[in-house]
Write an enzyme that holds these catalytic residues in place. Structure first.
Site, mmCIF file in Angstrom:
data_model
loop_
_atom_site.group_PDB
_atom_site.id
_atom_site.type_symbol
_atom_site.label_atom_id
_atom_site.label_comp_id
_atom_site.label_asym_id
_atom_site.label_seq_id
_atom_site.Cartn_x
_atom_site.Cartn_y
_atom_site.Cartn_z
ATOM 1 N N ASP A 40 14.291 18.851 37.948
ATOM 2 C CA ASP A 40 14.738 17.753 38.806
ATOM 3 C C ASP A 40 13.502 16.946 39.200
ATOM 4 O OD1 ASP A 40 17.627 17.644 40.649
ATOM 5 O OD2 ASP A 40 16.005 16.252 41.171
ATOM 6 N N ASN A 93 22.780 17.161 33.359
ATOM 7 C CA ASN A 93 23.577 16.863 34.539
ATOM 8 C C ASN A 93 22.953 15.791 35.435
ATOM 9 O OD1 ASN A 93 25.328 17.835 37.045
ATOM 10 N ND2 ASN A 93 23.171 17.994 37.648
ATOM 11 N N TYR A 159 28.156 2.378 35.269
ATOM 12 C CA TYR A 159 28.380 3.831 35.243
ATOM 13 C C TYR A 159 29.380 4.189 34.141
ATOM 14 C CZ TYR A 159 29.292 8.515 37.220
ATOM 15 O OH TYR A 159 29.428 9.871 37.414
ATOM 16 N N LYS A 163 28.656 6.555 30.924
ATOM 17 C CA LYS A 163 29.390 7.812 30.716
ATOM 18 C C LYS A 163 30.232 7.781 29.435
ATOM 19 C CE LYS A 163 27.877 10.117 34.342
ATOM 20 N NZ LYS A 163 27.028 11.306 34.165
ATOM 21 N N THR A 194 29.915 16.012 46.546
ATOM 22 C CA THR A 194 28.473 16.289 46.448
ATOM 23 C C THR A 194 27.716 15.163 47.148
ATOM 24 O OG1 THR A 194 27.975 14.940 44.495
ATOM 25 C CG2 THR A 194 28.870 17.152 44.077
HETATM 26 P P1 NAI Z 1 23.873 14.812 43.092
HETATM 27 O O1 NAI Z 1 23.362 13.481 43.554
HETATM 28 O O2 NAI Z 1 24.342 15.799 44.096
HETATM 29 O O3 NAI Z 1 22.786 15.521 42.176
HETATM 30 C C1 NAI Z 1 22.128 14.825 41.153
HETATM 31 C C2 NAI Z 1 20.763 15.455 40.946
HETATM 32 O O4 NAI Z 1 20.130 14.745 39.874
HETATM 33 C C3 NAI Z 1 19.838 15.336 42.170
HETATM 34 O O5 NAI Z 1 19.224 16.575 42.425
HETATM 35 C C4 NAI Z 1 18.820 14.278 41.757
HETATM 36 O O6 NAI Z 1 17.523 14.492 42.342
HETATM 37 C C5 NAI Z 1 18.784 14.483 40.251
HETATM 38 N N1 NAI Z 1 18.341 13.293 39.544
HETATM 39 C C6 NAI Z 1 18.806 12.025 39.673
HETATM 40 N N2 NAI Z 1 18.129 11.202 38.870
HETATM 41 C C7 NAI Z 1 17.217 11.975 38.210
HETATM 42 C C8 NAI Z 1 16.223 11.689 37.245
HETATM 43 N N3 NAI Z 1 16.010 10.436 36.813
HETATM 44 N N4 NAI Z 1 15.475 12.709 36.778
HETATM 45 C C9 NAI Z 1 15.658 13.967 37.232
HETATM 46 N N5 NAI Z 1 16.568 14.296 38.161
HETATM 47 C C10 NAI Z 1 17.343 13.296 38.636
HETATM 48 O O7 NAI Z 1 25.011 14.444 42.019
HETATM 49 P P2 NAI Z 1 26.279 15.272 41.488
HETATM 50 O O8 NAI Z 1 27.474 14.724 42.141
HETATM 51 O O9 NAI Z 1 26.024 16.716 41.508
HETATM 52 O O10 NAI Z 1 26.330 14.725 39.986
HETATM 53 C C11 NAI Z 1 25.853 15.463 38.886
HETATM 54 C C12 NAI Z 1 26.378 14.813 37.604
HETATM 55 O O11 NAI Z 1 27.811 14.812 37.635
HETATM 56 C C13 NAI Z 1 25.959 13.364 37.418
HETATM 57 O O12 NAI Z 1 25.675 13.139 36.046
HETATM 58 C C14 NAI Z 1 27.181 12.588 37.846
HETATM 59 O O13 NAI Z 1 27.255 11.317 37.238
HETATM 60 C C15 NAI Z 1 28.288 13.507 37.366
HETATM 61 N N6 NAI Z 1 29.560 13.320 38.054
HETATM 62 C C16 NAI Z 1 29.637 13.406 39.417
HETATM 63 C C17 NAI Z 1 30.837 13.160 40.052
HETATM 64 C C18 NAI Z 1 30.978 13.217 41.539
HETATM 65 O O14 NAI Z 1 32.024 12.749 42.034
HETATM 66 N N7 NAI Z 1 30.057 13.755 42.292
HETATM 67 C C19 NAI Z 1 32.040 12.806 39.263
HETATM 68 C C20 NAI Z 1 31.843 12.765 37.844
HETATM 69 C C21 NAI Z 1 30.634 13.010 37.269
#
Ligand code: NAI
Length: 252
Positions: A40, A93, A159, A163, A194
């Protein structure tokens, strides 16, 4: 072997592992016996997750890398192999949301940022993970798509485009390596509770919950279970697929 330890002997790497779905996925993989590398750009967050995993009796490593930086991603994979001798499983992720704007008004820098992290970041992760996994004898990868990888949504063009790109990249990578013991799949969650949604106010959160026939958002563990299944030997004949985990969002 029991389900609980079905990933024993496997080395797994999770990008965006410091928070949300990624952090919960690290936990589920470690519970099933995998040694986990938490990647991360939030290093203290990744370190906290890695420290918590040691309670499951596995080895862990936290690494700082931005998925949009090829040099950093190459270094992260190489450090993983140096430390643990192999890489078998990966979860791509790391991702960011896009602010609401119709395509005709979308800020061009925001377009590049969202596509850069959500799509190019997934490609760069695959680009360096795949050779390491092949050298390790094969394995499995799961990419994080979204309901917006299979549907459009007004105001979320960047987005949704990123995706949809992840879904296409997943299918092509699956075909590239189908005969080399490497499976590549994607998971497409509905809204998940989240920090990614931390900017939404209570009324908006309630409206989001109502979009899902089940009547609520998902918890991160409900997505992590599908990811862990797809990485496991139980999914040995599944490749190139995108699995919706969306509380019925897509069947309305
Ligand atoms: P989150 O914001 O809780 O966690 C995302 C993590 O990715 C964070 O720890 C952040 O520091 C890290 N991150 C972001 N950009 C980065 C980069 N350039 N390099 C390294 N690390 C980076 O997000 P969440 O909700 O857990 O999402 C995880 C995945 O699931 C994402 O790809 C998101 O698009 C996808 N997703 C999330 C949904 C939701 O409703 N939360 C729905 C559908 C998909």
């Amino acid at each position: 072997m029991t389900l609980e330890k079905e990933l024993a002997g496997r080395i797994a790497l999770v990008t965006g592992g410091a928070s949300g779905i990624g952090a919960k996925t690290c936990d589920v993989l470690a519970r099933r016996g995998a040694w986990v590398v938490v990647v991360d750009f939030d290093l203290p967050g990744a370190q906290r997750v890695a420290d918590s995993l040691r309670d499951h009796g596995v080895e862990c490593l936290a690494l700082s890398a931005d998925v949009t930086d090829p040099t950093a991603m190459e270094a992260a994979i190489s450090q993983t192999v140096q430390r643990f001798g192999a890489l078998h499983l990966a979860v791509n992720n790391a991702g960011i949301a896009s602010p609401l704007a119709p395509v005709g008004e979308l800020d061009i820098d925001i377009w590049h940022r969202v596509v850069g992290v959500d799509l190019t970041g997934t490609f760069l992760s695959l680009r360096f993970q795949i050779p390491a996994i092949l050298k390790s004898g094969g394995g499995a990868i799961v990419n994080l798509a979204s309901i917006l990888g299979l549907n459009g949504m007004a105001g979320r063009g960047a987005y949704a485009a990123a995706k949809h790109g992840v879904v296409g990249l997943t299918k092509s990578a699956a075909l590239d390596y189908a005969q080399q013991n490497l499976r590549v799949n994607a998971v497409a969650p509905g809204y998940v509770d989240t920090p990614l949604l931390s900017d939404r106010d209570p009324a908006e959160r309630a409206a989001i919950a109502d979009l899902h026939p089940i009547g609520r958002m998902a918890q991160p563990g409900e997505i992590a279970e599908m990811i862990a299944f797809l990485l496991s030997p139980r999914a040995s004949f599944i490749t190139g697929q995108t699995y919706l985990v969306d509380g019925g969002y897509s069947i309305r």
